[in-house]
Design a protein around this motif. Structure first.
Motif, PDB file in Angstrom:
ATOM      1  N   ALA A 638      15.263 -36.293 -74.058  1.00 35.35           N
ATOM      2  CA  ALA A 638      15.060 -34.954 -74.615  1.00 35.35           C
ATOM      3  C   ALA A 638      16.254 -34.053 -74.368  1.00 35.35           C
ATOM      4  CB  ALA A 638      13.803 -34.330 -74.037  1.00 35.35           C
ATOM      5  N   SER A 639      16.966 -34.287 -73.259  1.00 36.36           N
ATOM      6  CA  SER A 639      18.120 -33.462 -72.925  1.00 36.36           C
ATOM      7  C   SER A 639      19.404 -33.960 -73.559  1.00 36.36           C
ATOM      8  CB  SER A 639      18.304 -33.419 -71.393  1.00 36.36           C
ATOM      9  OG  SER A 639      17.152 -32.946 -70.759  1.00 36.36           O
ATOM     10  N   GLY A 640      19.315 -35.043 -74.332  1.00 34.50           N
ATOM     11  CA  GLY A 640      20.504 -35.578 -74.988  1.00 34.50           C
ATOM     12  C   GLY A 640      21.422 -36.355 -74.062  1.00 34.50           C
ATOM     13  N   ARG A 641      20.933 -36.741 -72.899  1.00 27.69           N
ATOM     14  CA  ARG A 641      21.765 -37.462 -71.923  1.00 27.69           C
ATOM     15  C   ARG A 641      21.521 -38.965 -72.095  1.00 27.69           C
ATOM     16  NH1 ARG A 641      20.043 -33.664 -66.876  1.00 27.69           N
ATOM     17  NH2 ARG A 641      21.117 -35.250 -65.623  1.00 27.69           N
ATOM     18  N   THR A 642      22.015 -39.473 -73.213  1.00 27.22           N
ATOM     19  CA  THR A 642      21.691 -40.840 -73.617  1.00 27.22           C
ATOM     20  C   THR A 642      22.308 -41.880 -72.697  1.00 27.22           C
ATOM     21  OG1 THR A 642      23.545 -40.756 -75.162  1.00 27.22           O
ATOM     22  CG2 THR A 642      21.370 -40.200 -76.028  1.00 27.22           C
ATOM     23  N   ASP A 643      23.518 -41.605 -72.167  1.00 26.30           N
ATOM     24  CA  ASP A 643      24.145 -42.579 -71.279  1.00 26.30           C
ATOM     25  C   ASP A 643      23.301 -42.789 -70.028  1.00 26.30           C
ATOM     26  OD1 ASP A 643      26.193 -42.861 -73.058  1.00 26.30           O
ATOM     27  OD2 ASP A 643      27.592 -41.539 -71.982  1.00 26.30           O
ATOM     28  N   GLU A 644      22.812 -41.694 -69.460  1.00 28.45           N
ATOM     29  CA  GLU A 644      21.969 -41.807 -68.273  1.00 28.45           C
ATOM     30  C   GLU A 644      20.647 -42.488 -68.610  1.00 28.45           C
ATOM     31  OE1 GLU A 644      21.868 -38.226 -65.598  1.00 28.45           O
ATOM     32  OE2 GLU A 644      23.056 -37.367 -67.228  1.00 28.45           O
ATOM     33  N   ALA A 645      20.114 -42.188 -69.815  1.00 28.33           N
ATOM     34  CA  ALA A 645      18.862 -42.826 -70.225  1.00 28.33           C
ATOM     35  C   ALA A 645      19.052 -44.325 -70.381  1.00 28.33           C
ATOM     36  CB  ALA A 645      18.366 -42.212 -71.529  1.00 28.33           C
ATOM     37  N   ASP A 646      20.178 -44.743 -70.992  1.00 26.99           N
ATOM     38  CA  ASP A 646      20.442 -46.171 -71.152  1.00 26.99           C
ATOM     39  C   ASP A 646      20.577 -46.857 -69.794  1.00 26.99           C
ATOM     40  OD1 ASP A 646      20.372 -45.969 -73.881  1.00 26.99           O
ATOM     41  OD2 ASP A 646      22.547 -45.769 -74.121  1.00 26.99           O
ATOM     42  N   ALA A 647      21.265 -46.182 -68.855  1.00 25.79           N
ATOM     43  CA  ALA A 647      21.428 -46.767 -67.520  1.00 25.79           C
ATOM     44  C   ALA A 647      20.087 -46.916 -66.823  1.00 25.79           C
ATOM     45  CB  ALA A 647      22.371 -45.889 -66.686  1.00 25.79           C
ATOM     46  N   LEU A 648      19.212 -45.926 -67.000  1.00 26.13           N
ATOM     47  CA  LEU A 648      17.897 -45.999 -66.376  1.00 26.13           C
ATOM     48  C   LEU A 648      17.102 -47.161 -66.947  1.00 26.13           C
ATOM     49  CD1 LEU A 648      15.738 -44.795 -64.515  1.00 26.13           C
ATOM     50  CD2 LEU A 648      15.078 -43.282 -66.394  1.00 26.13           C
ATOM     51  N   VAL A 649      17.146 -47.334 -68.271  1.00 23.55           N
ATOM     52  CA  VAL A 649      16.410 -48.426 -68.908  1.00 23.55           C
ATOM     53  C   VAL A 649      16.889 -49.771 -68.375  1.00 23.55           C
ATOM     54  CG1 VAL A 649      16.006 -49.622 -71.091  1.00 23.55           C
ATOM     55  CG2 VAL A 649      15.841 -47.133 -70.980  1.00 23.55           C
ATOM     56  N   LYS A 650      18.186 -49.889 -68.125  1.00 24.36           N
ATOM     57  CA  LYS A 650      18.741 -51.162 -67.648  1.00 24.36           C
ATOM     58  C   LYS A 650      18.413 -51.418 -66.178  1.00 24.36           C
ATOM     59  CE  LYS A 650      22.664 -51.089 -70.848  1.00 24.36           C
ATOM     60  NZ  LYS A 650      24.140 -50.937 -70.953  1.00 24.36           N
ATOM     61  N   ASP A 651      18.428 -50.344 -65.363  1.00 26.53           N
ATOM     62  CA  ASP A 651      18.352 -50.535 -63.919  1.00 26.53           C
ATOM     63  C   ASP A 651      16.947 -50.407 -63.339  1.00 26.53           C
ATOM     64  OD1 ASP A 651      21.080 -50.811 -64.031  1.00 26.53           O
ATOM     65  OD2 ASP A 651      21.492 -48.720 -63.466  1.00 26.53           O
ATOM     66  N   ALA A 652      16.103 -49.618 -63.967  1.00 28.09           N
ATOM     67  CA  ALA A 652      14.796 -49.341 -63.373  1.00 28.09           C
ATOM     68  C   ALA A 652      13.884 -50.559 -63.446  1.00 28.09           C
ATOM     69  CB  ALA A 652      14.131 -48.164 -64.095  1.00 28.09           C
ATOM     70  N   ALA A 653      13.009 -50.653 -62.438  1.00 30.32           N
ATOM     71  CA  ALA A 653      11.957 -51.661 -62.496  1.00 30.32           C
ATOM     72  C   ALA A 653      10.926 -51.169 -63.506  1.00 30.32           C
ATOM     73  CB  ALA A 653      11.328 -51.833 -61.122  1.00 30.32           C
ATOM     74  N   ARG A 654      10.758 -51.917 -64.578  1.00 32.14           N
ATOM     75  CA  ARG A 654       9.930 -51.422 -65.674  1.00 32.14           C
ATOM     76  C   ARG A 654       8.448 -51.680 -65.407  1.00 32.14           C
ATOM     77  NH1 ARG A 654      13.450 -53.176 -71.056  1.00 32.14           N
ATOM     78  NH2 ARG A 654      15.492 -52.524 -70.236  1.00 32.14           N
ATOM     79  N   GLY A 655       7.728 -50.576 -65.158  1.00 31.36           N
ATOM     80  CA  GLY A 655       6.295 -50.645 -65.013  1.00 31.36           C
ATOM     81  C   GLY A 655       5.629 -50.298 -66.334  1.00 31.36           C
ATOM     82  N   PRO A 656       4.305 -50.238 -66.367  1.00 28.91           N
ATOM     83  CA  PRO A 656       3.600 -50.029 -67.637  1.00 28.91           C
ATOM     84  C   PRO A 656       3.951 -48.699 -68.315  1.00 28.91           C
ATOM     85  CG  PRO A 656       2.100 -49.848 -65.752  1.00 28.91           C
ATOM     86  CD  PRO A 656       3.366 -50.412 -65.234  1.00 28.91           C
ATOM     87  N   LEU A 657       4.083 -47.619 -67.567  1.00 29.03           N
ATOM     88  CA  LEU A 657       4.408 -46.346 -68.206  1.00 29.03           C
ATOM     89  C   LEU A 657       5.843 -46.331 -68.719  1.00 29.03           C
ATOM     90  CD1 LEU A 657       2.610 -43.763 -65.898  1.00 29.03           C
ATOM     91  CD2 LEU A 657       2.061 -44.351 -68.258  1.00 29.03           C
ATOM     92  N   MET A 658       6.734 -46.955 -67.977  1.00 27.79           N
ATOM     93  CA  MET A 658       8.117 -47.051 -68.446  1.00 27.79           C
ATOM     94  C   MET A 658       8.184 -47.822 -69.762  1.00 27.79           C
ATOM     95  SD  MET A 658      11.156 -46.109 -67.496  1.00 27.79           S
ATOM     96  CE  MET A 658      12.904 -46.549 -67.370  1.00 27.79           C
ATOM     97  N   TRP A 659       7.465 -48.924 -69.847  1.00 28.80           N
ATOM     98  CA  TRP A 659       7.423 -49.690 -71.088  1.00 28.80           C
ATOM     99  C   TRP A 659       6.779 -48.874 -72.215  1.00 28.80           C
ATOM    100  CZ3 TRP A 659      10.294 -53.422 -72.525  1.00 28.80           C
ATOM    101  CH2 TRP A 659      10.749 -54.395 -71.641  1.00 28.80           C
ATOM    102  N   SER A 660       5.784 -48.062 -71.862  1.00 25.47           N
ATOM    103  CA  SER A 660       5.124 -47.233 -72.878  1.00 25.47           C
ATOM    104  C   SER A 660       6.095 -46.223 -73.478  1.00 25.47           C
ATOM    105  CB  SER A 660       3.918 -46.519 -72.252  1.00 25.47           C
ATOM    106  OG  SER A 660       3.247 -45.730 -73.197  1.00 25.47           O
ATOM    107  N   VAL A 661       6.910 -45.601 -72.633  1.00 21.74           N
ATOM    108  CA  VAL A 661       7.918 -44.653 -73.142  1.00 21.74           C
ATOM    109  C   VAL A 661       8.934 -45.386 -74.016  1.00 21.74           C
ATOM    110  CG1 VAL A 661       9.778 -43.080 -72.475  1.00 21.74           C
ATOM    111  CG2 VAL A 661       7.625 -43.063 -71.218  1.00 21.74           C
ATOM    112  N   ILE A 662       9.356 -46.563 -73.583  1.00 21.94           N
ATOM    113  CA  ILE A 662      10.308 -47.342 -74.377  1.00 21.94           C
ATOM    114  C   ILE A 662       9.701 -47.680 -75.738  1.00 21.94           C
ATOM    115  CG2 ILE A 662      11.494 -49.573 -74.524  1.00 21.94           C
ATOM    116  CD1 ILE A 662      11.831 -49.413 -71.450  1.00 21.94           C
ATOM    117  N   ALA A 663       8.426 -48.038 -75.744  1.00 20.65           N
ATOM    118  CA  ALA A 663       7.760 -48.347 -77.004  1.00 20.65           C
ATOM    119  C   ALA A 663       7.756 -47.127 -77.925  1.00 20.65           C
ATOM    120  CB  ALA A 663       6.335 -48.819 -76.743  1.00 20.65           C
TER     121      ALA A 663
END
Length: 855
Positions: A638-663
């Motif tokens: 939402a803040s337009g910080r796509t590089d940080e968002a991409d890094a989070l998607v790559k590094d974070a342990a993806r739980g169900p809510l994280m996958w839901s946001v990605i979906a």
């Protein structure tokens, strides 16, 4: 006739000099103005209360003629007033006669010299102000009730916090309001104490010392006050009085039986009356004439003086106090006095014997002083006392609690048998402090089977240990085990008849019940906990923090944001001191929802970072970690910080809510297939039964199915989400998906649902966008433009709309400009009006979408 030198007119220079620290005290002037309308005004208070200063300041400003008469004449005041009248020393307008600082006791008995005798001597129209240290004894209450006598006492003369700050400023001391407030509380507003502290602070600052010295240092360390107390209060008393003052000063409050037990006096009641009349800072507690206490500074002076001149006697009296309180079941006070008397073995013995009573009273933290007073490598047989003190640190920890616990545990591992109850108790606490659920369970199980405690103690200790085990399991995600252990702890607390243990178990059960999916049960536990805390004064406890956090989180999910904010405040107050990190991090969940609902995206991201820092290297609940990651990803996008968002998607342990946001992000990009794959991953990682998590996954799944053209499956999945949401009244998961879900919900009503009322309530919080048929715009809007259009009737900022749509702020602004161009308007308000004309938006009566404070 009295010599002229013994009195002065107000207009002359013989009034007492006005000190440099004098500040305007309008309320005292008002009392003296009112008093001067009576025949007699008594200004009676302890030395140093500012009696003469207050009256002389008033005398210098009043329109009344004032004659100031100094002390030194031993005759009763009534006799001198008569002499003034007979000798015609009083001439002109009726004056106010001020008799300053009568050190004797002219009003202690009826007859000549009594108040009634003085009243009879005052000529009509003349007022007398008597400044005296001892409290006069009124022979007849009718004098006071009849309006003949006004009394200005210690409480009236006490400085306010504002006046304290002004006095410090007059003395050249720079102090903020908080420092002045602390000084005011310590001195009780006693002017001499404030002035002496200010003078000392000024000297300390001039010598390179600390400006906050008057607040942080005790009165016993101030040589001026020591001398003042000694000369004005202590030295004039008899040896018996001094022994009585010293003996009773070791306790904060006392009655006649306790005073006699501490001092050996058989006439404590009479002596207390004499000391009270002598103005020795002796006052009843909360108006109760049977219980007394000394002023804070005077008590501090007496204690320090007692310890200096008779250290053995000081310790001996503390030992008497310890036995007194122990015999009456007050374990906290008993341990405190045993330690003050340096009786460590007795303090540990009391801890081992009285801890069940401390639990019952909710005062187990009273054992903390024991741990800080006893060397951890002590060779004395103090192991149980030390362990119980360490136990108290787990309940009410301070900034050194974790370090101290590690020190004690290390010392006891090398010196205490592994099967010792104290050693096992320390093992439990150490495992819990590390977030080791399995280690906590194992150590607690070993301790509970040692069979060394009595039946009542076993019930209470078992309840407390099971609460410890349950909270540790809840932190690490073993929620069903946590609930089982906490329910058992609650049952044992009931069997033991312990209100406080019941309160502890109930507070943590509020959290566990919700994590196991029982939202009504959780809210019931929240209510029980807060009621008990309010009734017993336990608002600052870990149990309140846990219950309030869960109550706040549920309130945000139900769109009750005002209630959520109030509960967050309660949780923050309960966990203000450093405590268990999972509790502090959990507060971030409802707080960040509130921040986002107010459009404060940057603040919400800061909140997440603080929570992550608190949980670093801690085995926290995976659901909490997943929720923080999901919110972080959403807000970064939402803040337009796509590089940080991409890094989070790559590094974070993806739980169900994280996958839901990605979906959802895939859906917003038009990739239904990838969205469905992400939903499948969310279901594979889902372990929690908390309704909002499963509900959110179902909602995203329904949207993805609809985008893939699988409409029937979409409606089935949406109905499953509503099955989860309506019993708990979880509206926010629906509202947070905005217009895209609103369209599907409107279609779902037509399709048929068992939750029509719930859907209608959600739609009232959401503005339908493209679901209404109508005339077309001059140029068709894209799907994303229609989504943005749905938010324009609200008061949401571009940042808030971006957060709701999982896009950047710049994307929202670009779509808004395109909407304005296509609708042929030049602003947001005009765009909304034109869209309603074209029936692209619902009529104004249906309201727009506003997620800031729905409902």
């Amino acid at each position: 006739m009295l010599p002229r030198s013994t009195f002065s007119e107000r207009s002359g220079d013989r009034l007492p000099l006005r000190p440099a620290h004098l500040v305007a005290r309008g309320r005292i002037d008002g009392l003296l103005d009112a008093g001067a309308s009576h025949p007699l005004t008594l200004v009676v208070a302890e030395a140093g209360s500012g009696k003469t200063v207050a009256v002389s300041d008033w005398a210098a400003r009043t329109d009344r003629r004032v004659i100031w008469i100094t002390g030194g004449d031993a005759r009763p005041v009534a006799e001198r007033v008569r002499e003034l009248a007979i000798g015609q020393a009083v001439s002109g307008p009726p004056p106010v006669l001020v008799f300053d600082e009568e050190h004797g006791e002219p009003f202690t008995a009826p007859g000549p010299g009594s108040v009634d005798d003085l009243l009879a001597a005052i000529p009509e129209g003349v007022s007398v102000i008597l400044i005296a240290r001892p409290t006069p004894t009124l022979r007849s209450h009718r004098s006071r009730l009849g309006g003949n006598v006004a009394v200005i006492g210690s409480s009236d003369l006490a400085c306010t916090a504002r006046e304290t700050l002004e006095i410090l400023a007059r003395l050249g001391v720079v102090a903020d309001r908080h420092a002045a407030d602390r000084l005011h509380a310590r001195t009780g507003g006693w002017m001499a104490g404030i002035v002496h502290a200010g003078l000392r602070a000024r000297e300390a600052t001039s010598a390179g010392g600390r400006a906050d010295a008057p607040v942080d240092e005790s009165a016993a360390d101030d040589p001026r006050l020591r001398e003042y107390f000694a000369v004005e209060f202590l030295e004039p008393r008899s040896d018996d009085d001094r022994r009585f003052l010293f003996g009773t000063s070791v306790v904060d409050e006392f009655d006649v039986p306790l005073a006699e037990a501490l001092t050996g006096s058989r006439d404590a009641g009479r002596r207390l009356g004499e000391l009270s009349r002598a103005g020795l800072f002796l006052e009843p507690v909360d108006g109760d004439p049977s219980t007394f206490r000394y002023g804070t500074l005077f008590r501090s002076y007496l204690r320090s003086r007692f310890a200096l001149v008779d250290p053995d006697g000081f310790a001996h009296v503390h030992g008497k106090a310890a036995r007194w309180y122990a015999d009456r079941g007050d374990g906290r006070s008993a341990i405190e006095h045993a330690l003050a008397g340096n009786r460590l073995e007795y303090a540990a013995e009391l801890a081992a014997a009285l801890w069940p009573d401390l639990i019952q009273a909710g005062e187990l933290d009273g054992l903390k002083p024991l741990l800080s007073s006893i060397p951890v490598d002590s060779s004395r047989d103090l192991d149980l006392g030390i362990a119980l003190a360490a136990l108290s640190l787990q309940l009410e920890p301070d900034h050194r609690s974790a370090e101290r616990l590690r020190e004690v545990h290390a010392a006891m591992r090398s010196s205490v048998a592994a099967d010792s109850p104290a050693r096992l108790l320390l093992d439990v606490l150490a495992a819990r402090a590390a977030g080791d659920a399995e280690g906590t369970r194992e150590a607690a199980d070993r301790l509970l089977h040692t069979g060394t405690a009595g039946a009542a103690a076993t019930l209470q200790l078992r309840s407390l240990l099971l609460s410890f085990v349950g909270t540790t399991e809840s932190w690490t995600g073993d929620v069903f085990e946590a609930r089982a252990h906490l329910r058992e702890a609650l049952a044992l607390a009931d069997d033991a008849g312990s209100t406080w243990l019941r309160f502890i178990a109930t507070g943590f059960l509020a959290e566990a019940e919700a994590k196991c999916g029982d939202i009504p049960g959780s809210l019931h536990r929240v209510e029980q906990t807060l009621r008990a805390a309010d009734r017993h004064g336990w608002m600052r406890s870990s149990a309140v923090g846990a219950a309030a956090v869960m109550g706040a989180l549920i309130a945000t999910l139900q769109c009750r944001f005002d209630d959520a904010a109030a509960l967050v405040d309660v949780a923050e107050a309960a966990t203000r001191r450093p405590r268990d990190r999972p509790e502090r991090a959990a507060i971030a969940l409802p707080r960040l929802v509130l921040l986002v609902s107010e459009g404060r995206v940057a603040d919400a991201l800061d909140e997440i970072r603080r929570a992550e820092a608190g949980l670093r290297s801690w085995p926290a609940d995976p659901v909490v970690v997943d929720t923080l990651d999901a919110w972080k990803l959403r807000l970064l996008v939402a803040s337009g910080r796509t590089d940080e968002a991409d890094a989070l998607v790559k590094d974070a342990a993806r739980g169900p809510l994280m996958w839901s946001v990605i979906a959802r992000l895939y859906l917003d990009r038009g990739d239904a297939r990838a969205a469905l794959a992400a939903v499948a991953a969310a279901r594979e990682t889902q372990t929690t039964v908390f309704p909002s998590v499963a509900m959110d996954i179902d909602l995203v799944h329904a949207l993805a199915l609809r985008a893939a053209g699988r409409t029937a499956e979409a409606h089935a999945r949406l109905e499953a989400a509503l099955d989860l949401g309506e019993p708990a009244r979880f509206l926010r998961p629906l509202v947070s998906h905005g217009p895209l879900l609103a369209t599907l919900l409107a279609a779902h009503l037509a399709h048929g649902t068992s939750h029509a009322a719930f859907v209608a309530e959600a739609l009232e919080l959401m503005a339908p966008t493209s679901g209404l048929a109508g005339a077309a715009a001059p140029e068709p809007l894209t799907p994303r433009e229609r989504q943005v259009l749905g938010y324009l009737p609200s008061n949401m900022s571009h940042e808030e709309i971006a957060a709701a749509l999982f896009v950047s702020v710049n994307t929202v602004k670009t779509h808004a400009r395109s909407i304005y161009r296509k609708l042929g308007v030049d602003g947001r308000r005009a765009a909304v009006a034109r869209a309603r004309e074209l029936r692209l938006l619902a009529p104004a009566s249906l309201g727009g979408l506003d997620l800031t404070r729905p409902g």
